[in-house]
Motif scaffolding. Structure first.
Motif, PDB file in Angstrom:
ATOM      1  N   ASP A 166       0.842  -1.193   0.000  1.00  0.00           N
ATOM      2  CA  ASP A 166       0.000   0.000   0.000  1.00  0.00           C
ATOM      3  C   ASP A 166       0.880   1.246   0.000  1.00  0.00           C
ATOM      4  O   ASP A 166       0.955   1.962   0.983  1.00  0.00           O
ATOM      5  N   ALA A 167       1.582   1.468  -1.115  1.00  0.00           N
ATOM      6  CA  ALA A 167       2.492   2.611  -1.166  1.00  0.00           C
ATOM      7  C   ALA A 167       2.103   3.591  -2.271  1.00  0.00           C
ATOM      8  O   ALA A 167       2.905   4.427  -2.675  1.00  0.00           O
ATOM      9  N   GLN A 168       0.877   3.493  -2.794  1.00  0.00           N
ATOM     10  CA  GLN A 168       0.386   4.379  -3.857  1.00  0.00           C
ATOM     11  C   GLN A 168       1.421   4.445  -4.990  1.00  0.00           C
ATOM     12  O   GLN A 168       1.928   3.422  -5.423  1.00  0.00           O
ATOM     13  N   GLY A 169       1.736   5.646  -5.447  1.00  0.00           N
ATOM     14  CA  GLY A 169       2.676   5.776  -6.561  1.00  0.00           C
ATOM     15  C   GLY A 169       4.095   5.340  -6.240  1.00  0.00           C
ATOM     16  O   GLY A 169       4.921   5.170  -7.134  1.00  0.00           O
ATOM     17  N   ALA A 170       4.382   5.145  -4.964  1.00  0.00           N
ATOM     18  CA  ALA A 170       5.710   4.670  -4.569  1.00  0.00           C
ATOM     19  C   ALA A 170       5.808   3.151  -4.662  1.00  0.00           C
ATOM     20  O   ALA A 170       6.861   2.572  -4.397  1.00  0.00           O
ATOM     21  N   ALA A 171       4.710   2.502  -5.067  1.00  0.00           N
ATOM     22  CA  ALA A 171       4.620   1.043  -4.928  1.00  0.00           C
ATOM     23  C   ALA A 171       5.514   0.266  -5.890  1.00  0.00           C
ATOM     24  O   ALA A 171       5.970  -0.826  -5.544  1.00  0.00           O
ATOM     25  N   GLY A 172       5.765   0.781  -7.090  1.00  0.00           N
ATOM     26  CA  GLY A 172       6.607   0.028  -8.022  1.00  0.00           C
ATOM     27  C   GLY A 172       7.955  -0.276  -7.383  1.00  0.00           C
ATOM     28  O   GLY A 172       8.394  -1.434  -7.317  1.00  0.00           O
ATOM     29  N   VAL A 173       8.598   0.765  -6.890  1.00  0.00           N
ATOM     30  CA  VAL A 173       9.893   0.609  -6.220  1.00  0.00           C
ATOM     31  C   VAL A 173       9.730  -0.174  -4.917  1.00  0.00           C
ATOM     32  O   VAL A 173      10.505  -1.088  -4.611  1.00  0.00           O
ATOM     33  N   ALA A 174       8.697   0.159  -4.155  1.00  0.00           N
ATOM     34  CA  ALA A 174       8.508  -0.487  -2.852  1.00  0.00           C
ATOM     35  C   ALA A 174       8.285  -1.990  -3.014  1.00  0.00           C
ATOM     36  O   ALA A 174       8.799  -2.796  -2.233  1.00  0.00           O
ATOM     37  N   MET A 175       7.543  -2.384  -4.042  1.00  0.00           N
ATOM     38  CA  MET A 175       7.306  -3.813  -4.269  1.00  0.00           C
ATOM     39  C   MET A 175       8.612  -4.538  -4.597  1.00  0.00           C
ATOM     40  O   MET A 175       8.843  -5.656  -4.135  1.00  0.00           O
ATOM     41  N   ALA A 176       9.450  -3.904  -5.397  1.00  0.00           N
ATOM     42  CA  ALA A 176      10.719  -4.535  -5.770  1.00  0.00           C
ATOM     43  C   ALA A 176      11.568  -4.782  -4.524  1.00  0.00           C
ATOM     44  O   ALA A 176      12.174  -5.848  -4.367  1.00  0.00           O
ATOM     45  N   LEU A 177      11.593  -3.797  -3.618  1.00  0.00           N
ATOM     46  CA  LEU A 177      12.391  -3.937  -2.397  1.00  0.00           C
ATOM     47  C   LEU A 177      11.793  -4.994  -1.477  1.00  0.00           C
ATOM     48  O   LEU A 177      12.504  -5.817  -0.889  1.00  0.00           O
ATOM     49  N   GLN A 178      10.466  -4.972  -1.372  1.00  0.00           N
ATOM     50  CA  GLN A 178       9.767  -5.970  -0.551  1.00  0.00           C
ATOM     51  C   GLN A 178      10.038  -7.371  -1.111  1.00  0.00           C
ATOM     52  O   GLN A 178      10.326  -8.310  -0.355  1.00  0.00           O
ATOM     53  N   ALA A 179       9.962  -7.512  -2.420  1.00  0.00           N
ATOM     54  CA  ALA A 179      10.187  -8.819  -3.053  1.00  0.00           C
ATOM     55  C   ALA A 179      11.621  -9.287  -2.833  1.00  0.00           C
ATOM     56  O   ALA A 179      11.870 -10.483  -2.608  1.00  0.00           O
ATOM     57  N   ALA A 180      12.575  -8.324  -2.882  1.00  0.00           N
ATOM     58  CA  ALA A 180      13.978  -8.689  -2.650  1.00  0.00           C
ATOM     59  C   ALA A 180      14.135  -9.292  -1.258  1.00  0.00           C
ATOM     60  O   ALA A 180      14.878 -10.262  -1.059  1.00  0.00           O
ATOM     61  N   ALA A 181      13.413  -8.713  -0.300  1.00  0.00           N
ATOM     62  CA  ALA A 181      13.468  -9.252   1.065  1.00  0.00           C
ATOM     63  C   ALA A 181      12.820 -10.632   1.121  1.00  0.00           C
ATOM     64  O   ALA A 181      13.364 -11.558   1.728  1.00  0.00           O
ATOM     65  N   TYR A 182      11.682 -10.789   0.476  1.00  0.00           N
ATOM     66  CA  TYR A 182      10.981 -12.082   0.506  1.00  0.00           C
ATOM     67  C   TYR A 182      11.851 -13.212  -0.059  1.00  0.00           C
ATOM     68  O   TYR A 182      11.945 -14.286   0.525  1.00  0.00           O
ATOM     69  N   VAL A 183      12.454 -12.970  -1.230  1.00  0.00           N
ATOM     70  CA  VAL A 183      13.209 -14.072  -1.855  1.00  0.00           C
ATOM     71  C   VAL A 183      14.463 -14.406  -1.047  1.00  0.00           C
ATOM     72  O   VAL A 183      14.901 -15.563  -1.023  1.00  0.00           O
ATOM     73  N   ASN A 184      14.997 -13.409  -0.348  1.00  0.00           N
ATOM     74  CA  ASN A 184      16.184 -13.685   0.464  1.00  0.00           C
ATOM     75  C   ASN A 184      15.835 -14.247   1.834  1.00  0.00           C
ATOM     76  O   ASN A 184      16.688 -14.837   2.494  1.00  0.00           O
ATOM     77  N   ALA A 185      14.588 -14.090   2.236  1.00  0.00           N
ATOM     78  CA  ALA A 185      14.161 -14.676   3.510  1.00  0.00           C
ATOM     79  C   ALA A 185      13.658 -16.106   3.305  1.00  0.00           C
ATOM     80  O   ALA A 185      13.295 -16.772   4.269  1.00  0.00           O
ATOM     81  N   GLY A 186      13.580 -16.516   2.048  1.00  0.00           N
ATOM     82  CA  GLY A 186      13.108 -17.872   1.794  1.00  0.00           C
ATOM     83  C   GLY A 186      11.601 -18.020   1.757  1.00  0.00           C
ATOM     84  O   GLY A 186      11.081 -19.132   1.732  1.00  0.00           O
ATOM     85  N   LEU A 187      10.895 -16.903   1.737  1.00  0.00           N
ATOM     86  CA  LEU A 187       9.428 -16.991   1.684  1.00  0.00           C
ATOM     87  C   LEU A 187       8.934 -17.354   0.297  1.00  0.00           C
ATOM     88  O   LEU A 187       7.835 -17.871   0.138  1.00  0.00           O
ATOM     89  N   ALA A 188       9.722 -17.044  -0.720  1.00  0.00           N
ATOM     90  CA  ALA A 188       9.334 -17.376  -2.092  1.00  0.00           C
ATOM     91  C   ALA A 188      10.586 -17.370  -2.959  1.00  0.00           C
ATOM     92  O   ALA A 188      11.616 -16.804  -2.598  1.00  0.00           O
ATOM     93  N   ARG A 189      10.468 -18.034  -4.116  1.00  0.00           N
ATOM     94  CA  ARG A 189      11.593 -18.093  -5.047  1.00  0.00           C
ATOM     95  C   ARG A 189      11.418 -17.076  -6.167  1.00  0.00           C
ATOM     96  O   ARG A 189      12.356 -16.395  -6.556  1.00  0.00           O
ATOM     97  N   TYR A 190      10.195 -16.986  -6.676  1.00  0.00           N
ATOM     98  CA  TYR A 190       9.888 -16.031  -7.749  1.00  0.00           C
ATOM     99  C   TYR A 190       8.687 -15.195  -7.314  1.00  0.00           C
ATOM    100  O   TYR A 190       7.589 -15.728  -7.173  1.00  0.00           O
TER     101      TYR A 190
END
Ligand SMILES: [Zn+2]
Lengths: 397, 142
Positions: free
Chosen positions: A86-110
């Motif tokens: 929920d980052a409005q127009g900031a979400a494109g970048v915010a999602m990429a950073l969030q996803a980077a954390a997820y894949v490195n935490a082992g929550l998902a691969r892709y």
């Protein structure tokens, strides 16, 4: 090296729909799905490979919640981790950073990230009938004349900026003109066929003083998506990975009025984090994709990101060529001002354009010089929350 | 009975927390909240204190504003965002900072738009738009 995400994940697939004034009969879910299908295929993956998902709450309007799960079901994707961003127009970048954390935490691969925006009024989700739609803050805004989209808020930022630093439309116009030149070289841009001059900007009608029509984004329908994987996984995928080198958000306010100096955009805190995590500084940046809802947005973000000092953005812009062929290539796809703003997908398209430049797949609007290090920002609300990220090629690791 | 056309602009939808503001406005009193624990001045209305070191819950008390302040920023809106404002364009949307140090959105009224500038002194004027609601607007201070 440390506990940061520097170079730990990459964007491995991108997909987007050409922004259109309207896409009759299409809702946000269908537009996101189409962009997502393009991104998954671009990654060389199947739907079954996607085990993580981050989507935009635009889909939640009127839905009663559970939108990430419903979006997954809609596409026939069954991940083991799905959330919103929920980052409005900031979400494109915010999602990429969030996803980077997820894949490195082992929550998902892709992790599939994306958003879609409908403009056909018949296809826009409505809040539940009788539901309370006002927030504590809009209660004190709407009675005085809600502004068209964000125009009024950004007009008040621009008005105050003019009073403090003296940069009027004659100087701001170059932002619109240089981005339009880029759009004229991008067949995906909504204003591909229409060049403009500084006089056109200055002479366009005033929407909300001091902002003129050609300083404001035009709402579009569209969709945008990308896929993030861990860096070691990314190395064996079809495309040259665009590594996430650093990033952060600056969150300041829910709405413009009550907190802080309004000409200071909150991207500064995110930028500091992005540069320190990546180990690069503003002079190292080769391409910029700066969130451009309005001309004034770009100016304040450049200052807070450290490309120039406060109050000097107008002069900095005059001194540089922002076209894709210029010394400071910026918003190489045309920017949202000229590529089109499909709601939050507009900010997402600045992320996918950064990836395209790093891959050197920009076609007619490919930056001729080096494009190994790209700075991308996002902006939500009226200088409410902003995001910053550095993406780089393998050479920047 | 009057034959005035019905008021067709958005009206506030007060909550239990914000109702005292609108009750005071109907009496032509501009009020804001102040924390009795840390002194922070608060607007828009809420029931927890946003003061930097304060965890006050239920510590905000309503106090009267002088109704005097200055134009923090403004815009002249040429495009109505709501059909109710179609006959009003161009109108002035502003952020006013009250002398107590809190800001609100409002309209600047009763003046030539060219005479408004950032920093100009303003004072509250009351617009009784319906029997239930009175809106605080501002005019240049004489
Ligand atoms: Zn307090």
């Amino acid at each position: 090296m440390d506990d940061s995400l520097r170079g730990a994940a990459a964007i491995v697939g991108i997909g987007e729909l050409k922004p259109e004034r309207t896409r009759p009969g299409r809702d946000a879910m269908s537009l996101l799905a189409e962009a997502a299908y393009l991104a998954i295929q671009d990654s060389g993956l199947t739907k079954a490979d996607i085990d993580g998902m981050i989507v935009d709450p635009e889909l939640a309007v009127g839905s009663g919640g559970g939108y990430a799960a419903r979006m997954a079901e809609y596409m026939g994707i069954y991940p083991t981790w799905a959330t919103g961003c929920d980052a409005q127009g900031a979400a494109g970048v915010a999602m990429a950073l969030q996803a980077a954390a997820y894949v490195n935490a082992g929550l998902a691969r892709y992790v599939l990230c994306g958003m879609g925006a409908a403009i056909d009024p018949a296809m826009r989700r409505r809040p539940p009938a009788g539901g309370r739609t006002e927030t504590a803050t809009t209660e004190f805004q709407a009675p005085f004349g809600p502004t068209v989209a964000a125009n009024g808020w950004y007009a008040m930022i621009a008005k105050r900026y003019e009073a403090l630093y003296g940069a009027t439309v004659e100087k701001r116009a170059k932002v619109s003109v240089d981005f339009r030149y880029n759009a004229n070289h991008n067949p995906m841009a909504i204003f591909h066929d229409t060049p403009i001059t500084a006089d056109d900007v200055v002479n366009s009608r005033i929407v909300a003083d001091p902002l003129h029509l050609l300083e404001c984004v035009m709402p579009c329908a569209g969709g945008c998506a990308f896929v993030v994987a861990r860096a070691d996984v990314a190395q064996s995928m079809p495309h040259k990975p665009a590594y996430i080198l650093g990033g952060g958000l600056g969150i300041l306010r829910g709405n413009l009025t009550h907190v802080g100096e309004i000409t200071v955009s909150p991207v500064g805190r995110g930028a500091k984090k992005a540069f320190s995590m990546a180990g690069y500084g503003p002079p190292d940046v080769q391409v910029m994709e700066i969130y451009d809802s309005f001309t004034i947005t770009v100016m304040c973000e450049l200052e807070e990101s450290g490309f120039c000092r406060k109050g000097e953005a107008a002069d900095w812009i005059q001194a540089h060529d922002l076209t894709f062929e210029g010394d400071k290539p910026m918003n190489t796809h045309g920017g949202q001002l000229s590529y089109g703003q499909a709601s939050t997908a507009g900010g997402c398209a600045q992320v996918t354009e950064a990836v395209r430049q790093i891959r050197r797949d920009g076609g007619e609007h490919q930056v001729p010089g080096p494009t190994d290090l790209v700075y991308v920002t996002g902006s939500g609300g009226a200088f409410s929350q902003q995001s910053a990220m550095l993406l780089g090629s393998e050479a920047t690791l | 009975m009057t034959s005035e056309p019905a008021y067709n602009k958005p009206l506030p939808t007060p909550s239990a927390v914000s109702q005292p503001f609108w009750d005071a406005a109907r009496e032509h009193r501009l009020v804001y909240q102040r924390c009795r624990s840390c002194g922070t001045r608060v607007f828009y209305p809420r029931d927890v204190c946003p003061g930097p070191e304060c965890f006050g819950v239920g510590t905000l008390e309503w106090v009267d504003s002088t109704g005097k302040g200055w134009v923090y920023s403004y815009t002249i809106s040429y495009q109505p965002a709501h059909p109710g404002f179609a006959d009003d364009v161009p109108y002035v949307l502003a952020i006013v900072e009250l002398d107590e140090g809190w800001r609100m959105n409002t309209n600047i009224v009763n003046c030539d738009h060219d005479s408004i500038e950032i920093g100009a002194r303003v004072e509250v004027v009351w617009d009784d738009v319906t029997p239930e609601f009175t809106l605080p607007k501002f005019q240049l201070a004489g």
